[in-house]
Scaffold this active site. Structure first.
Site, mmCIF file in Angstrom:
data_model
loop_
_atom_site.group_PDB
_atom_site.id
_atom_site.type_symbol
_atom_site.label_atom_id
_atom_site.label_comp_id
_atom_site.label_asym_id
_atom_site.label_seq_id
_atom_site.Cartn_x
_atom_site.Cartn_y
_atom_site.Cartn_z
ATOM 1 N N TYR A 142 0.886 -1.423 0.018
ATOM 2 C CA TYR A 142 0.016 0.081 0.041
ATOM 3 C C TYR A 142 0.788 1.344 0.037
ATOM 4 O O TYR A 142 1.838 1.296 0.595
ATOM 5 C CB TYR A 142 -0.724 -0.062 1.126
ATOM 6 C CG TYR A 142 -1.650 1.208 1.348
ATOM 7 C CD1 TYR A 142 -2.827 1.570 0.572
ATOM 8 C CD2 TYR A 142 -1.783 2.283 2.427
ATOM 9 C CE1 TYR A 142 -3.457 2.623 0.505
ATOM 10 C CE2 TYR A 142 -2.267 3.112 2.633
ATOM 11 C CZ TYR A 142 -3.307 3.294 1.691
ATOM 12 O OH TYR A 142 -4.180 4.753 1.847
ATOM 13 N N ASP A 237 9.466 2.486 0.077
ATOM 14 C CA ASP A 237 8.385 3.340 0.638
ATOM 15 C C ASP A 237 8.486 2.847 2.210
ATOM 16 O O ASP A 237 8.036 1.804 2.656
ATOM 17 C CB ASP A 237 7.085 2.935 0.140
ATOM 18 C CG ASP A 237 6.007 3.733 0.904
ATOM 19 O OD1 ASP A 237 6.188 4.509 1.861
ATOM 20 O OD2 ASP A 237 4.581 3.685 0.301
ATOM 21 N N LYS A 265 4.411 9.094 8.928
ATOM 22 C CA LYS A 265 3.889 8.404 10.174
ATOM 23 C C LYS A 265 4.817 8.807 11.482
ATOM 24 O O LYS A 265 5.035 10.144 11.742
ATOM 25 C CB LYS A 265 3.707 6.862 10.206
ATOM 26 C CG LYS A 265 2.517 6.649 9.144
ATOM 27 C CD LYS A 265 2.404 4.963 9.012
ATOM 28 C CE LYS A 265 0.817 5.183 8.071
ATOM 29 N NZ LYS A 265 0.975 4.084 7.064
#
Ligand code: PLP
Length: 430
Positions: A142, A237, A265
């Site tokens: 994702y 990522d 994050k």
């Protein structure tokens, strides 16, 4: 009427599904969703006063737990000086230097406001740098909700992606190729056939958004070699893994050098911050120095930057990663015991403080199709039982668990007991 139930009605009338992000609706565990009021260290408290050991950590940012005093202090100080300037601030430079120190291959970092934005911008940069159009992603990874990455594979090994969301035109995803994880041959073959047209290959080097699909080192090495051979950029990522599994994330752990890294994050310490980073030669092609446009009204705002700086500074304590490893290992051992004690088929994958319990027999899945539906079927009832016993687990079997530096052995043991008793309660009702 409970406060959660009262809020649920109002939320559902005012917001689609009553949420700002879909998994929060508890649909995958046949919810009702619960509304949270407060977070304290390793715990969250809901609007009805129930307290839980938190294994979600706001989906990854809270590596220090909730409301860490140093982060709260830094944010409070920043807020008093103004929320946003739309001009460069000292905190931004401080955070940039701290990020780059942890990723020595990179010389420049650009801040944005989310992981999605970081990925979107890094892919644009890769296309700008290479002058190529096609990109490769992997099934089960994702990368945020950017249009041309909301893609699933069709049939067959190497496929043109098809949109995985309504509202994404097939034309937008036609330039995204979706390949299976853990398959060196399929990847090598694809690069042999199409490598010259591919701008970048993007991967979560530790895929953690469809369970925790641990990749073999050879697979990541093959990505590096093929990208170098074909002139495509390799993007790691690291929105989850960055600053989490090691200061320099999977880039550090793998010993490989990607061309660009995306983060989010943890880098914002609980505030909306993302970033992308890499060598000057590519990063300086971003505006204003280069022709790749990318901008943001709130990007690099002093409050988010302050939260990031404070978080990374606390993580600099010599034992913090050892502590995360120890808590993660304790939770993994406890969950394995709980599965064993209740005769439940399953396994627990882990890297440091990131864990995933898969409720199916056989080997721990390494690819997306390896995850079987039976895991999700047991997870719903288990989630309810565990919640009742005071542990806040992700409301979806596909989501990983996180522990923080705030989790004590006692917190971990309480979570393990909740899962063991929860599994036993589920067994009793089938
Ligand atoms: C969470 C996540 C994103 C998206 O970040 P947002 O801040 O939710 O937009 C992108 N990539 C990975 C690997 C993620 O885990």
């Amino acid at each position: 009427m409970s406060n959660s139930r009262d809020l649920l009605g109002r939320a559902q009338r005012a917001m689609p599904g009553g949420v700002s992000s879909p998994v929060r609706a508890f649909g995958a565990v046949q919810g009702p969703q619960i509304f949270l009021a407060r977070g304290e260290g390793a715990h969250v408290v809901d609007v009805d006063g129930n307290r839980y050991v938190d294994l979600v950590g706001s989906w990854g940012p809270l590596i220090l737990g909730h409301a860490h005093p140093a982060v709260v202090e830094a944010v409070t100080r920043a807020v008093r000086d103004g929320l946003t300037f739309g001009a460069t601030c000292r905190n931004e430079v401080e955070l940039a230097e701290r990020v780059l120190r942890r990723f020595p291959f990179a010389e420049r970092v650009r801040f944005v406001n989310s992981g999605t934005e970081a990925v979107m911008s890094a892919v644009r940069l890769a296309r700008g740098v290479t002058g190529r159009s096609r990109i490769v992603k992997f099934e089960g990874c994702y990368h945020g909700h950017v249009d041309n990455l909301l893609v699933k594979g069709g049939s067959g090994l190497a496929t043109f992606g098809t949109p995985s969301s309504a509202g994404v035109p097939a034309e937008f995803t036609a330039l995204t190729d979706v390949l299976p994880l853990d398959d060196v041959e399929a990847f090598t073959e694809h690069m042999r056939a199409h490598g010259d047209a591919i701008a970048c290959v993007i991967i979560e080097p530790m895929p953690a958004n469809a369970g925790l699909l641990l990749q073999r080192p050879e697979f990541l090495v093959a990505l590096r070699e093929q990208c170098t051979a074909r002139g495509a950029l390799l993007i790691f990522d690291e929105v989850i893994s960055g600053f989490r599994v090691a200061p320099g994330g999977m880039t550090e752990l793998s010993g490989l050098t990607p061309d660009l890294v995306t983060a989010g994050k943890i880098v914002g310490g609980g505030m909306p911050v993302g970033c992308y980073l890499g060598p000057a030669a590519s990063m300086d092609q971003v505006a204003p120095l280069g022709g790749v446009y990318q901008a943001g009204t709130l990007s690099g705002n002093p409050v988010g930057m302050a939260a990031g700086v404070a978080t990374l500074d606390v993580l600099d304590a010599p034992d913090s990663y050892a502590q995360l490893e120890a808590r993660g290992a304790r939770l993994q051992a406890g969950l394995l015991d709980a599965l064993h004690a209740t005769g439940t088929a399953g396994s627990v994958a882990r890297v440091g403080s990131v864990l995933w319990m898969s409720l199916q027999d056989g080997d721990t899945p390494r690819t997306y199709p390896d995850i079987r539906a039976e895991s999700a079927a047991l997870y719903g009832p288990l989630h309810r039982e565990v919640l009742r016993r005071g542990t806040w687990m992700a409301p979806s079997s596909y989501e990983v668990a996180f522990v923080s530096t705030a989790h004590t052995d006692a917190d971990v043991d309480a979570a393990v007991s909740a899962v063991r008793e929860g599994l036993a309660a589920c067994e009793a009702t089938v």
